[in-house]
Design an enzyme around this catalytic site. Sequence first.
Site, PDB file in Angstrom:
ATOM      1  N   GLU A   7      80.734   5.631  34.228  1.00 30.10           N
ATOM      2  CA  GLU A   7      79.847   6.450  33.428  1.00 30.10           C
ATOM      3  C   GLU A   7      80.881   6.817  32.298  1.00 30.10           C
ATOM      4  OE1 GLU A   7      77.011   7.835  32.147  1.00 30.10           O
ATOM      5  OE2 GLU A   7      76.661   6.843  33.845  1.00 30.10           O
TER       6      GLU A   7
ATOM      7  N   CYS B 181      72.955   4.240  37.461  1.00 31.47           N
ATOM      8  CA  CYS B 181      74.047   3.557  36.602  1.00 31.47           C
ATOM      9  C   CYS B 181      73.711   2.236  36.003  1.00 31.47           C
ATOM     10  CB  CYS B 181      75.335   3.340  37.885  1.00 31.47           C
ATOM     11  SG  CYS B 181      75.166   1.788  39.030  1.00 31.47           S
TER      12      CYS B 181
END
Length: 242
Positions: free
Chosen positions: A123, A20
């Site tokens: 995301e 991430c």
Amino acid sequence: MKAQGRGASALAPVMLPPMCGRFTQHLSWEELHRLADLIGQPRNLAPRYNIAPMTQVEVIRLGPQGKELAPMRWGLVPLWWKDPLNKLPATFNARAETVSTKPMFRSAFKSRRCIIPASGFYEWTGSKGAKTPHYFSAPDSRPLAFAGLWESFADPQTREMKDSATIIVGPANEWMSRFHDRMPVILDWGDIGLWMAGGDPGALLHPSPEDALQEWIVSAGVNKSDVGDDDPTLIERAIVAG
């Protein structure tokens, strides 16, 4: 009009750099103490809702007396690195498949494993110029325990010793694969001791259970990294057409 939740359909995934790349830490010391049996004096932790690489994050590591919470640069810098930091490759993520062999990470993987606690992460899906941000968190709102590595390094400019860390990412589980082909390695809080001090850490580097996360779409305001990360509205559900 509706807000999307865990069961919402994602748009076609965008193959982005290893994730991430943004996450949140709106945590309390007391909560982390309860989950990780922290040592040390309690302190106030500033809530952060859009943490970007190369900024400071809170990390749980094993110290001489036990598990301690320490601030570190997000983006691991190996001890042997001597060039300016702006020449360092992206090291805010480490791939689970190669973390034990890559020169940047293998030393830390052997002896400096850590936990990066997170409230959630972001995301994006969609095509370039029209990306939709999604927020992921635990269904019970407990902090997530990201598997990580940490390392001390000498600042190339000041020679001051500092600490840095990276988040390990691996293949996405089936649920997460609708949004991205990778996901952070999320550990059970009961396994963090094995991760930080166990003899077979690689056995813990597997995708999370399918029900480990929930998801919703958030405002495009999270796309901006040049503003403060103290705005809690960044993680609020966005109203989308449907």
